[in-house]
Design a protein around this motif. Sequence first.
Motif, mmCIF file in Angstrom:
data_model
loop_
_atom_site.group_PDB
_atom_site.id
_atom_site.type_symbol
_atom_site.label_atom_id
_atom_site.label_comp_id
_atom_site.label_asym_id
_atom_site.label_seq_id
_atom_site.Cartn_x
_atom_site.Cartn_y
_atom_site.Cartn_z
ATOM 1 N N THR A 35 -7.508 9.291 -5.790
ATOM 2 C CA THR A 35 -8.171 9.708 -4.553
ATOM 3 C C THR A 35 -9.650 9.322 -4.529
ATOM 4 O OG1 THR A 35 -8.511 11.918 -5.534
ATOM 5 C CG2 THR A 35 -6.587 11.613 -4.114
ATOM 6 N N ALA A 87 -9.841 5.548 -4.001
ATOM 7 C CA ALA A 87 -9.594 5.151 -2.614
ATOM 8 C C ALA A 87 -10.818 5.429 -1.743
ATOM 9 C CB ALA A 87 -8.373 5.893 -2.079
ATOM 10 N N TRP A 106 -13.143 2.580 0.107
ATOM 11 C CA TRP A 106 -13.368 2.614 1.547
ATOM 12 C C TRP A 106 -14.860 2.500 1.876
ATOM 13 C CZ3 TRP A 106 -11.347 1.946 6.128
ATOM 14 C CH2 TRP A 106 -11.997 2.459 7.243
ATOM 15 N N SER A 145 -11.384 -0.435 -8.302
ATOM 16 C CA SER A 145 -11.853 -0.483 -6.914
ATOM 17 C C SER A 145 -12.587 -1.789 -6.631
ATOM 18 C CB SER A 145 -12.779 0.700 -6.628
ATOM 19 O OG SER A 145 -12.093 1.927 -6.763
#
Length: 582
Positions: A117, A120, A124, A165
């Motif tokens: 989480t 992500a 973003w 990421s």
Amino acid sequence: MTTTVASENAKESSEIRGNRAVVAVLGDVGRSPRMMFHAESLVGTGSFDSVTMLGYSGERLIASLQGILDGEEGVKSSPSPARTAFEAVRFKPSSVPVLLLRLRFLRPLAYVWKVLTSGATFLWHLLTLCKEEGRSNGSDAPSSPSPGTTLLLVQLPPALPTLPSLLLLLPALAVGSLLRGLGRRRRRRLAVVLDWHNLGHTLTPGGRVVRAIAYAIERSCAYLLERAVPTLFPNATVEHLTVTQAMADYIQNKYGLGRRRKNITVLYDRPGEAFRPFMPHGQDAKEWMTESAAWGEVHELMSRLESEKGGMLSFAGCRERYETWLSTREGGRNSQNETVLPQTMLTEVVSAKTGSGIRGRPRRPAIVLSSTSWTPDEDFGILLDALVDLDRLIEEKFGDGLGLLEENKNGNTQAVSMPYIICVVTGKGPMKTQFERRMVESVLPGLRNVSIATPWLEPEDYPKLVGCADIGVSLHTSSSGIDLPMKVLDMFGCNVPVAAIAFPCLHELITEGGNGVTFQTASQLADRLYELLVVENDGGSARHVGNKNLDKLREGAGGVGCWKENWDCHAAPVVQRACEEY
């Protein structure tokens, strides 16, 4: 929830997307001084149209950056002070379902959930900040990166999910460019600079198997980012900064980084400009008792800290115990009660009429300072045990007296005394409440010559208090053994020597007997503090705290330089190379 705070310059230039820098931390950016110093330096170069700090919400930024956000005078950039915009994008860390935390056998899933989480969310925000705009402001500043460049300076650890990421970021940006129909010429160049503070897998919770898996992922992702990204995406490049030479050697030998191209640079931590000698530390009694403007700042700081109520572990509590100690050893005479002139533990006002003329207070206490994050990798119990041992040493030597006469190594008689000692421990962390309870219940009641304060200081007050310390204590042991505590550099910036617990890489920072001393046990720390703080007067001017050994260490602690000079010499060329190299 995401909070974006921007300077007025950032708001006005929001439509101009030329060269920009993003300083990213998957953590509270307000508690990462090195990354805030990076942002300050990038703003100061004037080479970027905008600089953005990305990370968790929490503590305020350093004064220079917070001043920009608040509309005050902040970092002075070059060549044009109004050119670089600054903003902070801060978001709350992702929460873990309560069920995963309550059931012990599901806790590994809680860690996985946290990684996915937060990864992500981080991805973003990176996509939002790094997306293609296809327009540049066309700046022709000689030191500016190539037009249309995004510099992404990222802190490691945490390696998970930061590195995965970043691996996903480039394909996502490439796909976005194709969908928007941007040509190759207008595609934004991405320069990634990884700033290695430590090895992420050594901080991963769990046993050997979990850490082995984390090591494999960290190594693989770093290798792929190093090798595959520049090959598959010609408009991207990767550079590395490390905090020690040992870490540079490790990621090169173990992770295979920096072998094809020399892209690993050691950037040692250095203190910020706020860390400077604050209190006159002249040990000569005449110098100490001389009025000066510097004493005014010390007086204001200590008056404010001593007025804050906070129980036994506050400065007010330390002041009360110090005055009692002093009164007992002066035969019941308390200097604070005999005069109406304002005093603090370190200063006193000389003139009753004007309230000015501030000087150092006679028989002031010694200040021992330690800064901690109250985590398991710093065994704070060592310091508590050392203070108990130190108090016992003082009691056995001096009893209820202020000093005694003894023969020195040369056969001459000298006056020996020991000041009252106040150990100040700053910082926040998960284990603070546990240790404070131990201090109040079992440590403080048995101490007669030592007191403890555990304040949380505002960012602008912390450097001042460091500058008032006589000696610092570092309990940082390093999970990897190849990183260094930045707080030691802060102390060196204030010419404060340090007693540090020994670990393999410490020699890159502390020279035994040069700018500090090392120890491994509580009894050794107690001995080091006693040896440095005991006052030895052999017929010269009377001293208040310490001896010639402490003076020597203080001289060695100075001269480490400041962050700006170090960054300009070592990091600026890396940034420039990363942004210009194709």
